[in-house]
Design a protein around this motif. Structure first.
Motif, PDB file in Angstrom:
ATOM      1  N   ALA A 130      29.344 -28.036  53.950  1.00 15.65           N
ATOM      2  CA  ALA A 130      28.263 -28.880  54.483  1.00 15.65           C
ATOM      3  C   ALA A 130      27.092 -28.950  53.503  1.00 15.65           C
ATOM      4  CB  ALA A 130      27.795 -28.334  55.828  1.00 15.65           C
ATOM      5  N   ILE A 131      26.749 -27.822  52.896  1.00 15.97           N
ATOM      6  CA  ILE A 131      25.665 -27.824  51.903  1.00 15.97           C
ATOM      7  C   ILE A 131      26.088 -28.595  50.662  1.00 15.97           C
ATOM      8  CG2 ILE A 131      24.245 -26.358  50.408  1.00 15.97           C
ATOM      9  CD1 ILE A 131      24.415 -24.187  52.555  1.00 15.97           C
ATOM     10  N   PHE A 132      27.341 -28.429  50.280  1.00 19.72           N
ATOM     11  CA  PHE A 132      27.859 -29.088  49.074  1.00 19.72           C
ATOM     12  C   PHE A 132      27.736 -30.608  49.173  1.00 19.72           C
ATOM     13  CE2 PHE A 132      31.202 -30.737  46.309  1.00 19.72           C
ATOM     14  CZ  PHE A 132      30.988 -29.998  45.145  1.00 19.72           C
ATOM     15  N   VAL A 133      27.994 -31.151  50.357  1.00 16.68           N
ATOM     16  CA  VAL A 133      27.921 -32.609  50.537  1.00 16.68           C
ATOM     17  C   VAL A 133      26.551 -33.044  51.043  1.00 16.68           C
ATOM     18  CG1 VAL A 133      30.396 -32.796  50.953  1.00 16.68           C
ATOM     19  CG2 VAL A 133      28.852 -32.495  52.893  1.00 16.68           C
ATOM     20  N   ASN A 134      25.597 -32.091  51.105  1.00 19.53           N
ATOM     21  CA  ASN A 134      24.218 -32.382  51.522  1.00 19.53           C
ATOM     22  C   ASN A 134      24.160 -32.918  52.957  1.00 19.53           C
ATOM     23  OD1 ASN A 134      21.453 -32.397  51.122  1.00 19.53           O
ATOM     24  ND2 ASN A 134      21.425 -34.491  50.341  1.00 19.53           N
ATOM     25  N   VAL A 183      22.770 -29.686  58.685  1.00 16.92           N
ATOM     26  CA  VAL A 183      22.812 -28.278  58.267  1.00 16.92           C
ATOM     27  C   VAL A 183      21.606 -27.940  57.400  1.00 16.92           C
ATOM     28  CG1 VAL A 183      24.125 -26.567  56.953  1.00 16.92           C
ATOM     29  CG2 VAL A 183      25.320 -28.200  58.424  1.00 16.92           C
ATOM     30  N   ILE A 184      21.263 -28.820  56.491  1.00 14.54           N
ATOM     31  CA  ILE A 184      20.154 -28.566  55.559  1.00 14.54           C
ATOM     32  C   ILE A 184      18.841 -28.370  56.314  1.00 14.54           C
ATOM     33  CG2 ILE A 184      18.804 -29.527  53.657  1.00 14.54           C
ATOM     34  CD1 ILE A 184      21.574 -28.704  52.794  1.00 14.54           C
ATOM     35  N   LEU A 218      24.278 -21.038  50.325  1.00 10.21           N
ATOM     36  CA  LEU A 218      25.452 -21.532  49.605  1.00 10.21           C
ATOM     37  C   LEU A 218      26.062 -20.438  48.736  1.00 10.21           C
ATOM     38  CD1 LEU A 218      27.349 -23.778  48.632  1.00 10.21           C
ATOM     39  CD2 LEU A 218      25.622 -24.403  46.930  1.00 10.21           C
ATOM     40  N   ILE A 219      25.234 -19.729  47.988  1.00 12.82           N
ATOM     41  CA  ILE A 219      25.736 -18.688  47.081  1.00 12.82           C
ATOM     42  C   ILE A 219      26.378 -17.549  47.869  1.00 12.82           C
ATOM     43  CG2 ILE A 219      25.033 -16.959  45.370  1.00 12.82           C
ATOM     44  CD1 ILE A 219      22.827 -18.973  44.505  1.00 12.82           C
TER      45      ILE A 219
END
Length: 498
Positions: free
Chosen positions: A202-206, A210-211, A224-225
């Motif tokens: 979810a973070i990867f695709v912005n 979630v953000i 993310l990390i």
């Protein structure tokens, strides 16, 4: 292990379900393929990503077992749950002609120094291998052959070619699939498969939903990390995914100190992951100690002797689920406990409440219902089991055992005695004294276990046969298991919420 087939005619005479079960126990994921083409009958990508269990195979094949319109497909780049994780991944080299097949066969046989299973197709054939990692599906340079690896499948022996009508045949019968330690040495290329968690994806695709849960960009970065570290990825892969991510980043890759700060964030996340893993191991060990405590029969002194068997079964089920979750709390539905235990539903509800009131279980919700509740271990059981020595024996609560044994008092006593005998052999008199059951009850349960082959008798001593899977593959037992499994699943379907 599944017995070897003497010839291809015998294999072809089997129904689809029998074929699928046999391939499953050879370590292969199976799918249905339309008989008039090589196209899969329905969605199959799930089985290219996760190992199948036996009842997955049954659910997949049972509706089509009487049909001749389907072939069995064997999924490459994956394994079934019938084999251990170090078994590797099923890989096939698909040769376009017989001359290439013989050439590649001799090459691989020389490398692995073992016989390689060969399947003759309409024009060429297949060579079966096991690789340490998943390999890419691609053409082999300089050869009329293709590697069938990650997210691909081939037709199984006994299948009919959709055009020529040729039967796929094993050459020389089935032999053990050889393991290739270094697939690159024979021209194969490993497949990089990083399955992101839902959060990291979810973070990867912005994903804005979630953000927005995070206050600052640095919190998003750390989430993310940490999620990537939980996957066990090395630093270079974490950095690569971080740079490719679409979210607004806190760390600027153009600055000179980027790598230093990125490494610091990675080390911080790695510390938390290792700390959490240590906690997971401690929680797993606690669940195993509780299991040991129940199997030793020491729990009985805390309960009324009339109902101790019921409480023991429930504690075993909870310890099994807790061991798998490796967390301080776990989700479990009372309906599942009811179906696995063979007890009445109200007995399960009442016994669960007693365990909670007695401090053996902790409920993180206000009531016990048919839907999943969140449980944890109570203070009393943690205090009692803290100093127990766990012998490390694999005593997983095998649910297939429940399907085999009858759902009555004799079956429940037999189940308890089987787990009790896993520790060490005992005489009939010792069992009666240790468990507190009546002599006649123990005799009936022991006779039942001997009939199923679950225990063996050596003189006056009785000991458990730990190889449950080989027992359940006996035809007469397997039919009982399958019938019971279907009945239980139909009951679950009735109470499962829509």
């Amino acid at each position: 292990m599944v017995s070897e087939w003497k010839d291809n005619l015998e294999l072809r005479s089997m129904d689809l379900l029998s074929q699928a079960i046999k391939w499953h126990y050879k370590g292969l994921n199976v799918i249905l393929v339309k008989g008039n083409s090589k196209v899969a009958a329905g969605r199959w990508a799930k089985w290219g990503l996760s190992p199948q269990r036996e009842y997955d195979v049954v659910n997949l094949i049972q509706d089509s077992s009487k049909s001749t319109k389907y072939n069995i497909g064997l999924v490459c780049g994956m394994r079934s749950r019938a084999v251990p994780e170090n078994w590797g991944y099923f890989t096939v080299i698909d040769c376009d002609d017989l001359s290439t097949l013989e050439r590649v066969y001799e090459l691989i046989k020389e490398k692995v120094r073992a016989e390689v299973p060969r399947v003759i197709s309409a024009r060429g054939g297949h060579l079966w291998l096991r690789t340490k990692f998943q390999v890419k599906t691609k053409r082999l340079n300089g050869l009329n052959a293709e590697v069938k690896g990650f997210m691909s499948y081939v037709l199984s022996p006994g299948s009919l070619h959709p055009v020529s009508g040729h039967v796929y045949e094993l050459v020389g019968g089935f032999c053990e699939i050889p393991f290739v330690d270094d697939a690159i040495d024979i021209g194969l290329e490993y497949q990089e498969t990083v399955r992101l968690t839902r959060l990291s994806k979810a973070i990867f695709v912005n994903n804005s939903k979630v953000i927005l849960k995070y206050k600052t960009r640095s919190e998003v970065d750390r989430a993310l990390i940490l999620s990537l570290c939980n996957l066990g990825l090395p630093y270079n892969r974490v950095e690569q995914i971080y740079l490719l991510s679409s979210h607004k980043k806190h760390l600027d890759s153009d600055k000179e100190d980027f790598r230093k700060r990125m490494r610091a964030e990675y080390e911080r996340a790695l510390y938390y992951v290792k700390k959490e893993n240590r906690g997971n191991e401690e929680r797993y060990l606690l669940s195993q100690k509780i299991r040991q405590w129940v199997l030793d029969g020491n729990y009985a002194e805390f309960f009324n002797s009339r109902f101790k068997e019921t409480f023991g079964i429930l504690l075993l089920i909870h310890s099994d689920v807790a061991s798998l979750s490796k967390k301080s709390s776990w989700h479990l539905a009372v309906r599942d406990v009811w179906l696995w235990s063979g007890l009445s539903f109200m007995t399960v509800v009442g016994a669960t409440k007693k365990l909670i009131e007695g401090g053996f279980l902790k409920l993180n919700q206000s009531s016990i219902g048919r839907l999943a509740n969140v449980y944890g271990w109570g203070e009393k059981v943690m205090k009692v089991c803290r100093d127990i020595e766990c012998d490390g024996r694999d005593v997983r609560f095998n649910r297939f055992l429940h399907y085999a044994l009858p759902k009555n008092q004799t079956g429940r006593v037999a189940l308890y005695l089987y787990h009790h005998l896993l520790r060490d052999p005992k005489t009939l008199e010792n069992i009666v004294i240790k468990t507190g059951y009546k002599y006649s009850t123990v005799v009936k349960a022991v006779d039942l276990l001997i009939y199923y082959g679950l225990i063996v008798q050596d003189g006056v001593y009785l000991s458990a046969n730990p190889d449950i899977e080989s027992i359940l593959r006996r035809p007469e037992i397997y039919e009982k298991v399958l019938q019971s499994y279907r009945q239980i699943e139909s009951e679950r379907a009735i109470i499962r919420p829509q």
